[in-house]
Design a protein around this motif. Sequence first.
Motif, PDB file in Angstrom:
ATOM      1  N   HIS A  97       0.871  -0.825  -0.233  1.00  0.00           N
ATOM      2  CA  HIS A  97       0.110   0.107  -0.216  1.00  0.00           C
ATOM      3  C   HIS A  97       1.095   1.356   0.191  1.00  0.00           C
ATOM      4  CE1 HIS A  97      -3.757   2.088  -0.035  1.00  0.00           C
ATOM      5  NE2 HIS A  97      -3.898   2.354   1.516  1.00  0.00           N
ATOM      6  N   THR A  98       2.295   1.021  -0.100  1.00  0.00           N
ATOM      7  CA  THR A  98       3.273   1.990  -0.470  1.00  0.00           C
ATOM      8  C   THR A  98       3.745   2.665   1.128  1.00  0.00           C
ATOM      9  OG1 THR A  98       1.770   4.316  -0.813  1.00  0.00           O
ATOM     10  CG2 THR A  98       2.254   2.978  -3.306  1.00  0.00           C
ATOM     11  N   TRP A  99       4.963   3.203   1.082  1.00  0.00           N
ATOM     12  CA  TRP A  99       4.967   4.300   2.141  1.00  0.00           C
ATOM     13  C   TRP A  99       5.331   5.026   2.954  1.00  0.00           C
ATOM     14  CZ3 TRP A  99       9.167   0.922   4.308  1.00  0.00           C
ATOM     15  CH2 TRP A  99      10.194   1.497   5.527  1.00  0.00           C
ATOM     16  N   THR A 100       4.835   5.669   1.831  1.00  0.00           N
ATOM     17  CA  THR A 100       3.415   7.029   2.087  1.00  0.00           C
ATOM     18  C   THR A 100       2.427   7.439   2.196  1.00  0.00           C
ATOM     19  OG1 THR A 100       4.430   7.900   0.369  1.00  0.00           O
ATOM     20  CG2 THR A 100       6.295   8.104   1.748  1.00  0.00           C
ATOM     21  N   LEU A 113       6.221   5.860  -8.005  1.00  0.00           N
ATOM     22  CA  LEU A 113       5.879   4.582  -7.553  1.00  0.00           C
ATOM     23  C   LEU A 113       6.765   3.635  -7.134  1.00  0.00           C
ATOM     24  CD1 LEU A 113       2.841   3.237  -6.337  1.00  0.00           C
ATOM     25  CD2 LEU A 113       2.255   2.380  -8.310  1.00  0.00           C
ATOM     26  N   GLY A 114       7.974   3.418  -8.307  1.00  0.00           N
ATOM     27  CA  GLY A 114       7.957   1.995  -8.134  1.00  0.00           C
ATOM     28  C   GLY A 114       9.467   1.825  -7.117  1.00  0.00           C
ATOM     29  N   GLU A 115       9.580   3.482  -6.562  1.00  0.00           N
ATOM     30  CA  GLU A 115      10.375   3.284  -5.191  1.00  0.00           C
ATOM     31  C   GLU A 115      10.133   3.441  -4.083  1.00  0.00           C
ATOM     32  OE1 GLU A 115      11.961   7.364  -4.994  1.00  0.00           O
ATOM     33  OE2 GLU A 115      13.156   7.082  -7.334  1.00  0.00           O
ATOM     34  N   GLU A 116       8.396   3.350  -3.927  1.00  0.00           N
ATOM     35  CA  GLU A 116       7.945   3.288  -2.341  1.00  0.00           C
ATOM     36  C   GLU A 116       7.240   1.704  -2.844  1.00  0.00           C
ATOM     37  OE1 GLU A 116       5.135   6.274  -1.182  1.00  0.00           O
ATOM     38  OE2 GLU A 116       6.117   7.253  -1.513  1.00  0.00           O
ATOM     39  N   LEU A 117       7.101   1.309  -3.833  1.00  0.00           N
ATOM     40  CA  LEU A 117       6.925  -0.416  -3.861  1.00  0.00           C
ATOM     41  C   LEU A 117       7.934  -1.218  -3.197  1.00  0.00           C
ATOM     42  CD1 LEU A 117       4.770  -0.700  -6.903  1.00  0.00           C
ATOM     43  CD2 LEU A 117       4.128  -1.144  -5.227  1.00  0.00           C
ATOM     44  N   GLN A 118       9.213  -0.735  -3.691  1.00  0.00           N
ATOM     45  CA  GLN A 118      10.559  -1.609  -3.330  1.00  0.00           C
ATOM     46  C   GLN A 118      11.016  -1.409  -2.092  1.00  0.00           C
ATOM     47  OE1 GLN A 118      12.085  -3.973  -5.767  1.00  0.00           O
ATOM     48  NE2 GLN A 118      12.919  -4.372  -2.738  1.00  0.00           N
ATOM     49  N   MET A 119      10.143  -0.412  -1.018  1.00  0.00           N
ATOM     50  CA  MET A 119      10.945   0.293   0.575  1.00  0.00           C
ATOM     51  C   MET A 119       9.666  -0.416   1.349  1.00  0.00           C
ATOM     52  SD  MET A 119      11.116   4.320  -0.167  1.00  0.00           S
ATOM     53  CE  MET A 119      11.062   4.802   1.853  1.00  0.00           C
ATOM     54  N   VAL A 120       8.168  -1.243   0.945  1.00  0.00           N
ATOM     55  CA  VAL A 120       7.507  -1.519   1.191  1.00  0.00           C
ATOM     56  C   VAL A 120       7.975  -2.957   1.178  1.00  0.00           C
ATOM     57  CG1 VAL A 120       5.661  -2.820   1.576  1.00  0.00           C
ATOM     58  CG2 VAL A 120       5.993  -0.263   1.520  1.00  0.00           C
ATOM     59  N   ASP A 121       8.914  -4.068   0.176  1.00  0.00           N
ATOM     60  CA  ASP A 121       8.983  -4.940  -0.143  1.00  0.00           C
ATOM     61  C   ASP A 121      10.267  -4.847   0.564  1.00  0.00           C
ATOM     62  OD1 ASP A 121       7.221  -5.063  -1.721  1.00  0.00           O
ATOM     63  OD2 ASP A 121       8.948  -4.869  -4.024  1.00  0.00           O
ATOM     64  N   ASP A 122      10.808  -4.592   0.896  1.00  0.00           N
ATOM     65  CA  ASP A 122      11.828  -4.902   1.012  1.00  0.00           C
ATOM     66  C   ASP A 122      12.401  -4.412   3.000  1.00  0.00           C
ATOM     67  OD1 ASP A 122      14.051  -4.375  -0.395  1.00  0.00           O
ATOM     68  OD2 ASP A 122      14.281  -2.144  -0.209  1.00  0.00           O
ATOM     69  N   ALA A 123      11.228  -3.520   3.641  1.00  0.00           N
ATOM     70  CA  ALA A 123      10.703  -4.178   4.915  1.00  0.00           C
ATOM     71  C   ALA A 123       9.757  -5.343   5.959  1.00  0.00           C
ATOM     72  CB  ALA A 123       9.960  -2.996   5.277  1.00  0.00           C
ATOM     73  N   LEU A 124       9.284  -5.831   4.175  1.00  0.00           N
ATOM     74  CA  LEU A 124       8.961  -6.814   4.370  1.00  0.00           C
ATOM     75  C   LEU A 124       9.364  -8.112   4.516  1.00  0.00           C
ATOM     76  CD1 LEU A 124       5.190  -6.461   2.117  1.00  0.00           C
ATOM     77  CD2 LEU A 124       5.684  -6.723   5.072  1.00  0.00           C
ATOM     78  N   ALA A 125      10.947  -8.651   3.765  1.00  0.00           N
ATOM     79  CA  ALA A 125      12.260  -9.632   3.664  1.00  0.00           C
ATOM     80  C   ALA A 125      12.646  -9.416   4.642  1.00  0.00           C
ATOM     81  CB  ALA A 125      12.210  -9.089   2.388  1.00  0.00           C
ATOM     82  N   ARG A 126      12.849  -8.285   5.824  1.00  0.00           N
ATOM     83  CA  ARG A 126      13.229  -8.651   6.749  1.00  0.00           C
ATOM     84  C   ARG A 126      13.017  -9.511   7.909  1.00  0.00           C
ATOM     85  NH1 ARG A 126      14.892  -2.826   5.250  1.00  0.00           N
ATOM     86  NH2 ARG A 126      13.141  -1.727   5.983  1.00  0.00           N
ATOM     87  N   VAL A 127      11.576  -9.436   7.668  1.00  0.00           N
ATOM     88  CA  VAL A 127      10.796  -9.581   8.805  1.00  0.00           C
ATOM     89  C   VAL A 127      10.168 -10.809   8.041  1.00  0.00           C
ATOM     90  CG1 VAL A 127       9.818  -8.085  10.029  1.00  0.00           C
ATOM     91  CG2 VAL A 127       8.454  -8.704   8.607  1.00  0.00           C
ATOM     92  N   GLY A 128      10.476 -11.566   6.631  1.00  0.00           N
ATOM     93  CA  GLY A 128      10.290 -12.590   6.315  1.00  0.00           C
ATOM     94  C   GLY A 128       9.053 -12.774   5.858  1.00  0.00           C
ATOM     95  N   VAL A 129       8.322 -12.015   5.111  1.00  0.00           N
ATOM     96  CA  VAL A 129       6.957 -12.105   4.854  1.00  0.00           C
ATOM     97  C   VAL A 129       7.592 -11.732   2.905  1.00  0.00           C
ATOM     98  CG1 VAL A 129       5.295 -10.047   3.922  1.00  0.00           C
ATOM     99  CG2 VAL A 129       5.879 -10.593   6.167  1.00  0.00           C
ATOM    100  N   PRO A 130       6.769 -12.362   2.007  1.00  0.00           N
ATOM    101  CA  PRO A 130       7.427 -13.162   0.425  1.00  0.00           C
ATOM    102  C   PRO A 130       6.813 -11.154   0.043  1.00  0.00           C
ATOM    103  CG  PRO A 130       5.248 -14.082   1.422  1.00  0.00           C
ATOM    104  CD  PRO A 130       6.066 -13.303   2.368  1.00  0.00           C
ATOM    105  N   LYS A 131       7.568 -11.068  -1.602  1.00  0.00           N
ATOM    106  CA  LYS A 131       7.282  -9.735  -2.001  1.00  0.00           C
ATOM    107  C   LYS A 131       5.707  -9.964  -2.805  1.00  0.00           C
ATOM    108  CE  LYS A 131       8.067  -7.763  -6.308  1.00  0.00           C
ATOM    109  NZ  LYS A 131       9.445  -7.929  -7.489  1.00  0.00           N
TER     110      LYS A 131
END
Length: 282
Positions: A97-100, A113-131
């Motif tokens: 749902h984007t970073w901001t 938008l792509g940058e914000e999508l990646q920021m969320v993906d990275d945060a999820l990856a750090r806690v083991g949630v798939p993209k």
Amino acid sequence: MRYDFLKHFQLPAASAVLAFFFTQQCFAGSGIPDKTVVLTLDDAVKSQIDFVAPLLEKLGFKATFFVTHNWMDDQAHFLSWEEVADLNRRGFEIGNHTWTHSAFDRAENGAKLGEELQMVDDALARVGVPKPISFAWPGDNFGPEALEQLQLHGIKLARRGMQPEVPYGEVQVGPLLDVKKNHPLLIPTTGDAYPDWTLDHFKKVVAGAKDGKIVVLQFHGVPDTVHPWVNTPPEMFRQYMQYLKDNGYRVIALRDLLPYYDLSHPPADPLLKERVASVRKK
């Protein structure tokens, strides 16, 4: 006596006939069961793990939780990334749902938008949630540049609001999802829950889930004290979900729509070329 029409075909011919009917069922949307409802919840509100998730588990319902970092610093009212990971482990879909939680209808914002999508993906990856493969448009705003970013990022399904068909804030029944007409990145919301919803209105919203059409529900916090204009009282949410259970509705996550779409030949949705900016608070 039962008439077995297949015995009058040679095997190859019978197989061709069956294949034709199977293809029509799969890709024309005619295989969608009546009473199919997609349940989505936005903004990573704390009550989604405290109240919503246990209720859905009790009822055997699926759902997609669309997460944004925008309000996560307020740990009293919003989820942490670890709590998002817990929802994932419990079998719920986690969507981006984007970073901001910014509006992405304008060209200059859409390209970011792509940058914000990646920021969320990275945060999820750090806690083991798939993209995530699913996305919800923040504020229900969208435009062509942002749509291109979703495609480049590998998003398969995206939910918009009731707009432009229904003005924001009006208690009306929104558009039904028709997989033959609505692009998978512009899946419409049939019901965007407001505080003044009633059970009678909810029944009208979900009544359209038939004849190949799907109802898509959008909720936020249950309750949502920080954003009261999209608050749903817990007792009302309980009534809504119990009505679905008692009346045999099939409640699924957004990702469960994938079998009904032929992503190699998506519908030519006229909204793909439009800019939609909802006048709303969230």
